[in-house]
Design an enzyme around this catalytic site. Structure first.
Site, PDB file in Angstrom:
ATOM      1  N   SER A   1      59.568  61.456  61.179  1.00  0.00           N
ATOM      2  CA  SER A   1      60.517  62.702  61.494  1.00  0.00           C
ATOM      3  C   SER A   1      61.675  62.480  62.170  1.00  0.00           C
ATOM      4  O   SER A   1      61.717  61.740  63.037  1.00  0.00           O
ATOM      5  CB  SER A   1      59.699  63.812  61.902  1.00  0.00           C
ATOM      6  OG  SER A   1      58.568  64.204  61.272  1.00  0.00           O
TER       7      SER A   1
ATOM      8  N   ASP B   1      54.606  70.464  60.838  1.00  0.00           N
ATOM      9  CA  ASP B   1      54.786  69.059  60.804  1.00  0.00           C
ATOM     10  C   ASP B   1      53.961  68.181  60.075  1.00  0.00           C
ATOM     11  O   ASP B   1      53.902  66.887  59.940  1.00  0.00           O
ATOM     12  CB  ASP B   1      54.996  68.425  61.969  1.00  0.00           C
ATOM     13  CG  ASP B   1      55.917  67.265  62.383  1.00  0.00           C
ATOM     14  OD1 ASP B   1      56.827  66.836  61.325  1.00  0.00           O
ATOM     15  OD2 ASP B   1      55.516  66.398  63.259  1.00  0.00           O
TER      16      ASP B   1
ATOM     17  N   GLN C   1      63.062  69.575  57.054  1.00  0.00           N
ATOM     18  CA  GLN C   1      62.915  68.630  57.787  1.00  0.00           C
ATOM     19  C   GLN C   1      63.599  67.432  57.108  1.00  0.00           C
ATOM     20  O   GLN C   1      63.571  67.253  55.829  1.00  0.00           O
ATOM     21  CB  GLN C   1      61.311  68.186  58.023  1.00  0.00           C
ATOM     22  CG  GLN C   1      61.159  66.988  59.053  1.00  0.00           C
ATOM     23  CD  GLN C   1      59.680  67.140  59.155  1.00  0.00           C
ATOM     24  OE1 GLN C   1      59.024  66.319  58.463  1.00  0.00           O
ATOM     25  NE2 GLN C   1      59.084  67.291  60.348  1.00  0.00           N
TER      26      GLN C   1
END
Length: 300
Positions: free
Chosen positions: A232, A204, A282
């Site tokens: 996100s 991430d 993502q």
């Protein structure tokens, strides 16, 4: 006043078991006043994995970021044991603050089996030893911000320049970036769940920024005010083969689409032998900030 010692990577993944299927952890900030999503996902996966018997390994996860987490407050992880089959098992984890869900995770675990093996090959890019450490530059540019970033100081990262030899050609409309990542401190080799949770955290760090490369470089490479709002929305990973998250892994990332205030990023992790070990996808919230116009004094 002396700074608190920097957290090790193991510290970032630690959670406390309150009772059966219930855990508690704390997460540092990623953006100001917001818990870092990669750490929330990693701790949620840790909680889910700790409700299984040894012998099952994570092969996939899917998570949704619902609300910003508060880094000043603990996070409670509630685990639901959805299924325990002969080969596969499923867990659902809900991260809660102030009685509201901030993140949900579904993770699937399986027993190992023998099968055929096929994979994409890694591009021949410069190794991490050939690339500069960006953290000293960041620390010099903004010492206070770097001092607060205990989570980021527990990892090693190397950005590969976009003109480096060996990079695949960039397709039109598909920006890409290549980054070497690893934990800066050793992780237990006999704990595969911990290795996967560590990679979940690492995944991430830069994937979301790939969707915004056409607007601004990654945060470690810039010092001007941000031009975008980036967050996100969801995160998915698939773990293909064993790996060590405390050894260098190449994160090859690209973004094939931006529209409707959203960006999509795809990523692949390779070990030093060029073996594809994991994949990530993502979707991000991506909005360009409008410049603030200076107000003119009233006319006399």
């Amino acid at each position: 006043m002396t700074d608190a010692p920097a957290a090790t990577f193991l510290d970032l993944l630690q959670i406390e078991e309150l009772e059966q299927n219930l855990f508690r952890g704390r997460c540092h900030a990623g953006a100001p006043l917001r818990a870092f999503g990669g750490q929330v996902a990693a701790q949620a996966l840790t909680a889910g994995g700790r409700t299984l018997e040894p012998g099952r390994h994570v092969h996939s996860l899917h998570g949704y970021f619902l609300r910003p987490g508060d880094p000043a407050r603990p996070i409670v992880y509630q685990v639901e044991r959805i299924r325990d089959g002969r080969s596969y098992a499923t867990r659902r984890v809900t991260a809660v603050q102030r009685g509201e869900a901030i993140f949900t995770l579904s993770a699937s675990f399986k027993s190992s089996e023998v099968s055929g093996d096929r994979r994409r090959t890694m591009p021949q890019v410069p190794g991490p030893e050939e690339l500069p450490d960006p953290f000293p530059v960041w620390a010099e540019a903004d010492p206070e911000d770097f001092r607060k970033a205990a989570g980021f100081r527990s990892l090693d990262i190397r950005f590969i320049p976009s003109d480096a030899k060996g990079l695949p050609p960039e397709c039109e409309g598909v920006p890409q970036q290549f980054v070497w990542l690893r934990s800066a401190s050793p992780l237990p080799a006999d704990d595969p769940l911990l290795q996967v949770c560590a990679l979940t955290y690492l995944s991430d760090l830069t994937l979301a920024s790939t969707t915004a490369l056409h607007l601004q470089p990654h945060r470690f490479q810039r010092h001007e005010p941000p031009r975008i709002t980036l967050a996100s929305l969801d995160h998915a990973m698939w773990f293909h083969r064993p790996f060590r998250a405390d050894q260098w892994l190449l994160f090859a990332q690209r973004s094939p689409s931006v529209s409707d205030g959203r960006g999509l990023a795809l990523g692949e992790f390779y070990d030093r032998d060029g073996v594809l070990v994991a994949s990530a996808v993502q979707e991000t919230l991506l909005r360009e900030r409008k410049p603030v116009r200076a107000t003119r004094p009233p006319q006399e």
